[in-house]
Design an enzyme around this catalytic site. Structure first.
Site, short mmCIF file in Angstrom:
data_model
loop_
_atom_site.label_atom_id
_atom_site.label_comp_id
_atom_site.label_asym_id
_atom_site.label_seq_id
_atom_site.Cartn_x
_atom_site.Cartn_y
_atom_site.Cartn_z
N LEU A 1 -3.55 13.33 -2.39
CA LEU A 1 -3.85 12.46 -3.82
C LEU A 1 -5.32 12.63 -3.99
O LEU A 1 -5.58 12.90 -5.10
CB LEU A 1 -3.53 10.96 -3.35
CG LEU A 1 -3.13 10.02 -4.49
CD1 LEU A 1 -1.93 10.38 -5.18
CD2 LEU A 1 -3.41 8.77 -4.07
N ASP B 1 0.73 -1.18 -0.10
CA ASP B 1 -0.21 -0.06 -0.04
C ASP B 1 0.75 1.35 0.02
O ASP B 1 0.53 2.40 -0.37
CB ASP B 1 -0.88 -0.07 1.35
CG ASP B 1 -1.79 -1.18 1.14
OD1 ASP B 1 -2.81 -0.87 0.31
OD2 ASP B 1 -1.89 -2.12 1.93
#
Ligand code: SF4
Ligand code: SF4
EC number: 1.3.7.7
Lengths: 523, 418
Positions: free
Chosen positions: A426, A290
């Site tokens: 993000l 991740d």
């Protein structure tokens, strides 16, 4: 003269207040005009403390200047001693009092009190807060231990063996208005005790003058925040031979190195070496898939010396970031920061001017900023995610939860604190890209509680208004089905793009194939 | 005059200095810049008082004196020149630049007036330079505004036009409200000082009737008088009573009948009274102690006693101009205790002894008092919030009822604090 629109550090007497307020049974008489009492709110509001700092201000006024301000100083000292009955008295002056040269410290010493009096001379026109804190702690240590200088042998780090007890260390440097100090101390004490090492004294945070006199009962000193403790550690080394540590245990590598350093100094074997690397989640979290997107993220670092240097190491070695800039406002730590910068192959920025920092940040074009609250604001203006790693203290930096920066838990906290803004970054990035899509326009641009719009609704709502959404374009069954597979946060964009493509090509019906054609076209 | 007990106290104080006023003045006049000539302490003070809420470059800054500036005064003037040039080249939009004196600049006798004069010549027609003192050895907190306004008066041109001049910083929405009400009363030529742009200074003269909106403007008032302005004597427009009397005083000065005033404001009054009820329920019978800070204390106490039925223990004020406060003091209940100045320790002893339900105080004292189980309200909030006028009466009361309501919910007297 220096033009300042914002300052990272307060004046040196605020540094002195940090020491006085961190300790017990100490009182500080500060020769200062009334407005300087604003400093109290740094402690009572930013740190949400339920006590006023132990400071008596003389609050002289213009009309006092013609008369005898020295008498005013004495009156205030007398009252403060009677009221607060401190075990040690600090006496000093703020910038204005320095100019009128009453020498309150000398006055206090002449008043015949039988308690140690520390005369603080903190040049307000050339020095700043951290220096003031360091100097105060140093003068206090010196005053309280003066009589013991020369009375004992050099303190050997191995003394604990002779005495047949566990080794003892002092933890020096944590103070109020320091970044997460309270929690760091708990973390470090825990780590040391797991290693069979006892804490003799923590100072200044929570210490009283007697504790300072007991400093020499320990074998070595842990210099936890160099800005504040290094001068005292150096003095203790010079006069009592006490060794002190150099490694700041922020991050996994540094924590391990710190533990090794302590053990080496004390000649204490490491019993549980293997376990160390698994004490924190950071290494695994950082390695997990991740975290792939973290690789090579460009970071810009600015803060006090201790935290900036530590951050650089973590960023590079533990998270796989690329450090594209590093700097500090602590001139006293410039040398160390420059050394770190050199290792990283970047230019160190030593400045007190936040606009210069912002400029450097802009130039470096990082993807993440690690800075102070001010860099948070600058980064926000530049649209870059930011995590706060250093003082000056802001109420947000005094969280209710346990959140150290040091040791194993500190590494966990740092992982979360740094990575979350990146993830948010993000998202925000995506939101920004797609901000013209209706699912984002209804004042709904937060990463918090974003509810995905179902494709059916999305298309239906268009169809309700107009069966031919965009110039007669129709979505076929297969086109709709394919669109549902697109993640919600880019769905709107994909939809518009596909329609745009269809119009461009004169395609009346959008099927799954059209969608892929469009995707290929726009990629 | 009621039998008010006046006391003076001297000793250590716990108040902001006049530099703090910059925090609201720079918002009122966005085309102005406030350059403090002082120390790192001064810079740190305004920064701390303003919070770190800086999203754009602030319109205030500090020219921090350094060791070399202290050595030679001539150099300090040159240095200041350099800093001002720097600033102006960076901020070309500045129309008025306030050079704000501080304790250090006053102690070393830096002559800001001369510096301003020289700069005025150099930047003639482009930027106005004025100077005033916000120093803690001369001023407290709100007095900085007094200094800033006084410094602007010489720039105000003469005019014999009849007008009403509202003096003292107001929130924009409050100002608009007031102007509308005055228009309804038949006073249409109403201007404000300070204006919303530093370049839009009102013209003044012997037909200017001045109505104060803030009580801390002694020096400004004196200079306006010298310019021929007529000062309308009135209480301050806080609460229904104060605002009503304030409007009435203005109307009288413009020879407008009281009847007309009542006709226009009575709907506002009934609305405000209604809105006040729920706050009054909480405030009624509660005991109030005001520590000195903003000079608004007397007006606030008057409102909280007369309209919210609070009991007054002590009203502290950093400075008392009995003349300006005459109308307010007349409205206070008998045996009110007013203490001018401060000995913060002794005053806190009295607070503890009286164990009030609410203390109005500065930011440095609030949490420590809360930790002792005493609810508090920051004085500084009064200068940042729109509290003036009849329409705001309930909001003003709300500022005080909120901490009490909170105290009821959280019973802070039982919370453990360290
Ligand atoms: S009291 Fe004086 S020295 Fe202190 S901040 Fe105010 S002006 Fe500056
Ligand atoms: S935005 Fe948040 S962090 Fe910034 S000043 Fe306001 S409260 Fe503090």
């Amino acid at each position: 003269m220096e033009l300042t629109l914002w300052t990272y550090e307060g004046p040196p007497h605020v540094g002195a207040m940090r020491i006085a307020s961190s300790m017990k049974d100490i009182h500080y008489v500060l020769h200062a005009p009334q407005g300087d009492t604003y400093a109290d709110l740094l402690f009572t509001m930013i740190e949400r403390r339920g006590q006023r700092p132990p400071v008596t201000y003389t609050t002289f006024q213009a009309r006092d200047l013609g008369g005898d301000t020295a008498e005013l100083v004495k009156k205030n000292i007398k009252e403060a001693v009677e009221r607060f009955k401190p075990k040690t008295l600090l006496v000093g002056e703020s910038c204005t009092a320095e100019l009128i040269q009453d020498q309150p410290g000398a006055l206090a010493k002449g008043m015949g009190f039988d308690m140690p009096i520390v005369n603080l001379e903190l040049p307000a026109y050339s020095k700043k807060e951290n220096w003031g804190a360091s100097e105060t702690f140093y003068q206090l240590t010196r005053t309280l231990l003066k009589e013991k200088v020369g009375s004992s042998e050099k303190i050997s780090p191995l003394r604990w063996k002779e005495l047949g007890r566990r080794p003892k260390v002092n933890i020096l440097g944590p103070s109020l208005l320091g970044f997460r100090c309270r929690d760091d101390v708990i973390e470090i004490q825990r780590i040391l005790s797991e290693q069979g090492i006892d804490t003799n004294v923590v100072a200044p945070l929570g210490a009283n003058p007697n504790d300072i006199e007991r400093l020499i009962d320990a074998e070595i000193n842990i210099c936890l925040y160099q800005e504040i403790a290094e001068a005292s550690c150096e003095w203790l080394k010079r006069n009592f031979g006490m060794e002190y540590t150099n490694t700041i245990p922020i991050g996994i590598k540094n924590t391990i190195e710190f533990i090794n350093e302590v053990h080496n100094k004390l000649d204490l074997p490491l019993t549980n070496k293997k376990e160390l690397e698994h004490k924190s989640k950071l290494p695994w979290y950082s390695k997990s898939v991740d975290s792939n997107y973290l690789t090579g993220k460009r970071v810009f670092i600015f803060g006090d010396g201790t935290h900036a240097i530590a951050a650089a190491k973590i960023a590079k070695d533990e998270l796989g970031f690329e450090v594209v800039g590093i700097g500090t406002y602590s001139r006293e730590m410039a040398r160390q920061v420059r050394a770190t910068a050199k290792e990283l192959n970047v230019e160190a920025l030593i400045t007190n001017n936040y606009l210069e920092v912002e400029d450097a940040m802009k130039k470096a074009a990082p993807e993440l900023v690690l800075g102070t609250q001010m860099e948070r604001h600058s980064a926000k203006r530049l649209g870059i995610p930011c995590a706060v790693i250093s003082t000056p203290m802001h109420v947000q930096d005094v969280p209710a939860r346990y959140s150290p920066q040091m040791g194993w838990e500190g590494a966990n906290v740092i992982f979360d604190d740094w990575v979350h803004p990146l993830m948010m970054g993000l998202e925000e990035h995506l939101i920004d890209m797609f901000k013209h899509d209706f699912e984002f326009v209804d004042g709904h641009q937060s990463h918090l509680g974003h509810t995905a719009t179902k494709t059916k609704d999305l298309i239906n709502s268009d169809n309700k208004k107009d069966n031919n959404p965009k110039e007669g374009i129709i979505w076929t069954e297969s086109g709709r089905a394919e669109l549902t597979k697109v993640p919600f946060f880019v769905r709107g964009k994909v939809k518009t793009n596909t329609e745009k493509y269809a119009i461009l090509r004169g395609i009346p019906e959008i099927s799954d194939e059209t969608l892929y054609d469009a995707k290929a076209y726009f990629s | 005059m009621s039998k008010v007990e006046f006391n003076k106290e001297t000793g250590p104080r716990e108040v902001f200095c006049g530099l703090t006023s910059i925090v609201w003045l720079h918002r009122r006049m966005p085309d102005a810049f406030f350059l403090v000539v002082g120390s790192r302490t001064c810079a740190h003070l305004i920064q701390s008082a303003a919070g770190v809420m800086i999203f754009a470059e602030p319109r205030f800054g500090t020219a921090i004196l350094e060791e070399k500036d202290l050595a030679g005064l001539a150099d300090a003037h040159e240095e200041l020149d350099r800093v001002v040039n720097d600033l102006i080249s960076r901020r070309p939009e500045i129309k008025t630049l306030f050079l704000v004196g501080s304790c250090p600049s006053e102690v070393i006798k830096l002559d800001l007036a001369t510096v301003a004069e020289k700069l005025n010549k150099r930047f003639l027609g482009k930027i106005k330079f004025v100077n005033y003192s916000g120093s803690g050895i001369e001023t407290t907190f709100t007095q900085g505004e007094d200094g800033a306004l006084k410094a602007l008066i010489p720039l105000m041109e003469d005019s014999n036009e009849e007008k009403l001049l509202l003096v003292g910083t107001l929130a924009n929405n409050v100002e608009d409200r007031f102007k509308k009400i005055f228009r309804n009363l038949g006073i249409s030529n109403v201007e404000s000082f300070p204006p919303r742009q530093s370049t839009e200074l009102p013209k003044i003269g012997k037909n200017t009737k001045v109505l104060l909106t803030q009580p801390y403007l002694s020096d400004t008032v004196r200079d306006l008088k010298h310019r021929g302005c007529e000062i309308i004597s009135a209480p301050f427009p806080l609460g229904i009573e104060g605002s009503t009397k304030w409007f009435l005083a203005a109307a009288k000065a413009f020879k407008i009948s009281a009847l007309k005033v009542h006709e226009i404001i009575s709907p506002l009054i009934s609305r405000a009274k209604l809105a006040l009820e729920s706050h009054k329920d909480i405030l009624k019978g509660k005991r109030l102690f005001l520590l000195p800070e903003s000079q608004l204390e007397i007006s606030l106490a008057r409102f909280l006693h007369n309209e919210c039925e609070m009991d007054l223990i002590e009203i502290g004020t950093p400075y008392l101009n009995k003349d300006l406060m005459k109308e307010e003091i007349n409205l206070l209940p008998d045996n009110t205790k007013i203490v001018e100045g401060q000995h913060v320790e002794k005053q806190l002893d009295r607070v503890r002894e009286a164990n009030p339900d609410l203390v109005v105080c500065g930011m440095g004292l609030a949490n420590p008092l809360e930790a002792e189980g005493i609810s508090t309200k920051w004085s500084i909030e009064m200068v940042f919030s729109p509290i003036h006028g009849i329409d705001q009466a309930a909001d003003l009361a709300g500022l005080f009822s909120k901490p009490l309501r909170r105290n009821q919910i959280l019973t802070s007297k039982t919370l453990v604090t360290n």
